[in-house]
Design a protein around this motif. Sequence first.
Motif, PDB file in Angstrom:
ATOM      1  N   TYR A 172      10.889  12.946  -1.922  1.00 17.77           N
ATOM      2  CA  TYR A 172       9.800  13.836  -2.339  1.00 17.77           C
ATOM      3  C   TYR A 172       9.813  14.046  -3.856  1.00 17.77           C
ATOM      4  N   LYS A 173      11.008  14.293  -4.399  1.00 17.60           N
ATOM      5  CA  LYS A 173      11.138  14.525  -5.838  1.00 17.60           C
ATOM      6  C   LYS A 173      10.554  13.340  -6.626  1.00 17.60           C
ATOM      7  N   TRP A 174      10.909  12.149  -6.187  1.00 17.27           N
ATOM      8  CA  TRP A 174      10.403  10.958  -6.888  1.00 17.27           C
ATOM      9  C   TRP A 174       8.907  10.753  -6.656  1.00 17.27           C
ATOM     10  N   ALA A 175       8.443  11.098  -5.472  1.00 12.32           N
ATOM     11  CA  ALA A 175       6.998  10.969  -5.212  1.00 12.32           C
ATOM     12  C   ALA A 175       6.219  11.908  -6.135  1.00 12.32           C
ATOM     13  N   TYR A 176       6.766  13.117  -6.376  1.00 13.38           N
ATOM     14  CA  TYR A 176       6.109  14.064  -7.296  1.00 13.38           C
ATOM     15  C   TYR A 176       6.115  13.538  -8.725  1.00 13.38           C
ATOM     16  N   GLU A 177       7.243  12.925  -9.110  1.00  6.40           N
ATOM     17  CA  GLU A 177       7.463  12.647 -10.540  1.00  6.40           C
ATOM     18  C   GLU A 177       7.084  11.251 -11.006  1.00  6.40           C
ATOM     19  N   CYS A 178       6.954  10.308 -10.075  1.00  2.00           N
ATOM     20  CA  CYS A 178       6.755   8.924 -10.520  1.00  2.00           C
ATOM     21  C   CYS A 178       5.366   8.739 -11.137  1.00  2.00           C
ATOM     22  N   GLU A 179       5.283   7.738 -12.003  1.00  2.80           N
ATOM     23  CA  GLU A 179       3.974   7.399 -12.581  1.00  2.80           C
ATOM     24  C   GLU A 179       3.352   6.199 -11.887  1.00  2.80           C
ATOM     25  N   LEU A 180       4.229   5.386 -11.276  1.00  2.00           N
ATOM     26  CA  LEU A 180       3.731   4.255 -10.496  1.00  2.00           C
ATOM     27  C   LEU A 180       4.445   4.227  -9.148  1.00  2.00           C
ATOM     28  N   PHE A 181       3.633   4.136  -8.090  1.00  2.00           N
ATOM     29  CA  PHE A 181       4.169   4.070  -6.730  1.00  2.00           C
ATOM     30  C   PHE A 181       3.761   2.735  -6.133  1.00  2.00           C
ATOM     31  N   VAL A 182       4.744   1.956  -5.683  1.00  3.57           N
ATOM     32  CA  VAL A 182       4.420   0.659  -5.089  1.00  3.57           C
ATOM     33  C   VAL A 182       4.866   0.639  -3.627  1.00  3.57           C
ATOM     34  N   SER A 183       3.908   0.391  -2.734  1.00  6.41           N
ATOM     35  CA  SER A 183       4.203   0.315  -1.309  1.00  6.41           C
ATOM     36  C   SER A 183       4.214  -1.152  -0.890  1.00  6.41           C
ATOM     37  N   ILE A 184       5.300  -1.570  -0.247  1.00 10.20           N
ATOM     38  CA  ILE A 184       5.422  -2.986   0.114  1.00 10.20           C
ATOM     39  C   ILE A 184       5.740  -3.155   1.595  1.00 10.20           C
ATOM     40  N   GLY A 185       4.836  -3.794   2.335  1.00  6.79           N
ATOM     41  CA  GLY A 185       5.132  -4.179   3.716  1.00  6.79           C
ATOM     42  C   GLY A 185       5.400  -3.039   4.664  1.00  6.79           C
ATOM     43  N   THR A 186       4.662  -1.961   4.499  1.00  4.47           N
ATOM     44  CA  THR A 186       4.777  -0.885   5.489  1.00  4.47           C
ATOM     45  C   THR A 186       3.403  -0.584   6.079  1.00  4.47           C
ATOM     46  N   SER A 187       3.406  -0.305   7.385  1.00  2.35           N
ATOM     47  CA  SER A 187       2.133  -0.045   8.060  1.00  2.35           C
ATOM     48  C   SER A 187       1.617   1.356   7.744  1.00  2.35           C
ATOM     49  N   GLY A 188       2.483   2.188   7.155  1.00  4.13           N
ATOM     50  CA  GLY A 188       2.036   3.516   6.733  1.00  4.13           C
ATOM     51  C   GLY A 188       1.645   4.429   7.873  1.00  4.13           C
ATOM     52  N   VAL A 189       2.311   4.288   8.990  1.00  4.54           N
ATOM     53  CA  VAL A 189       1.994   5.175  10.115  1.00  4.54           C
ATOM     54  C   VAL A 189       3.197   6.011  10.564  1.00  4.54           C
ATOM     55  N   VAL A 190       4.386   5.690  10.032  1.00  2.59           N
ATOM     56  CA  VAL A 190       5.580   6.446  10.433  1.00  2.59           C
ATOM     57  C   VAL A 190       5.838   7.544   9.391  1.00  2.59           C
ATOM     58  N   TYR A 191       5.734   8.790   9.850  1.00  4.43           N
ATOM     59  CA  TYR A 191       5.924   9.925   8.941  1.00  4.43           C
ATOM     60  C   TYR A 191       7.379  10.355   8.921  1.00  4.43           C
ATOM     61  N   PRO A 192       7.870  10.972   7.851  1.00  2.00           N
ATOM     62  CA  PRO A 192       7.169  11.367   6.628  1.00  2.00           C
ATOM     63  C   PRO A 192       7.047  10.277   5.556  1.00  2.00           C
ATOM     64  N   ALA A 193       7.635   9.097   5.769  1.00  2.88           N
ATOM     65  CA  ALA A 193       7.550   8.051   4.732  1.00  2.88           C
ATOM     66  C   ALA A 193       6.097   7.750   4.363  1.00  2.88           C
ATOM     67  N   ALA A 194       5.232   7.741   5.372  1.00  5.42           N
ATOM     68  CA  ALA A 194       3.833   7.379   5.166  1.00  5.42           C
ATOM     69  C   ALA A 194       3.102   8.358   4.248  1.00  5.42           C
TER      70      ALA A 194
END
Length: 229
Positions: A161-183
């Motif tokens: 979470y800390k990195w999600a708040y602070e990052c300037e670039l977020f790269v998502s690779i090979g995830t279906s984005g349906v499994v929470y909370p990662a999604a």
Amino acid sequence: MKLLVLTGAGISAESGIPTFRGAQGLWKSFKPEELATPEAFRKNPALVWEWYLWRRSVIAKAQPNEGHLKLVELEKRFGDNFLLITQNVDGLHQKAGSKRLVELHGNIWKVRCLHCRAEYYDYTTEAKDLPLRCMYCGGLIRPGVVWFGESLPEKALELAYKWAYECELFVSIGTSGVVYPAAELPFIAKRHGAKVIEINPEETPISSVADVIIREPASSGINRLTEML
Ligand code: NAD
Ligand code: ZN
């Protein structure tokens, strides 16, 4: 620039490890949601262990691919400004040499004793006697992974979470984005002002917040990403 990378099963597909959606053979008639749960384990620990030993035997033969290796190069380039968060349990990021790594869903080679609470690495891929038993006390052990319906390791999640708040670039690779909370992570990053890049041959819910979409397999997609940075 702070770079946060989130990987899913898709990055290991080119190493020969099936994604959940593409799972084949013997286990085709089982849904992961029916095996990777505390309920399934309570009901039939031997069956769940059999599935994990099958997955382990596939993973044991696999090597990191170009995608894993390129992420190690990015880590070296960005240093402290880089973090890799993986939902994979296969250990291929470590095997490739990633150090700034958070395993959000645990590791398939770890086990945990339900009796004496011992935690250790175990490399069994074949066993006649299932379920596996604790090397210290003989109690029932379980795979050291996060199952559906379970909470994630607290420290790992906080860092994510800390990195999600602070990052300037977020790269998502090979995830279906349906499994929470990662999604949820790409959405949090976007809300906090990060640019979002998705690398995935298929559309996912993450595509809707992506500023750049690379519709390619992980390895060639990461090559393209590296050129852009
Ligand atoms: P998923 O199976 O739900 O989705 C895989 C995604 O990868 C899909 O969106 C698919 O389009 C994409 N994909 C397929 N081939 C690709 C390639 N060559 N390059 C890039 N992308 C590709 O997996 P998930 O999103 O990681 O989430 C589900 C859960 O599955 C996670 O909790 C994870 O722990 C678990 N899982 C892990 C492994 C592993 O450790 N290798 C394997 C299967 C499932
Ligand atoms: Zn024990």
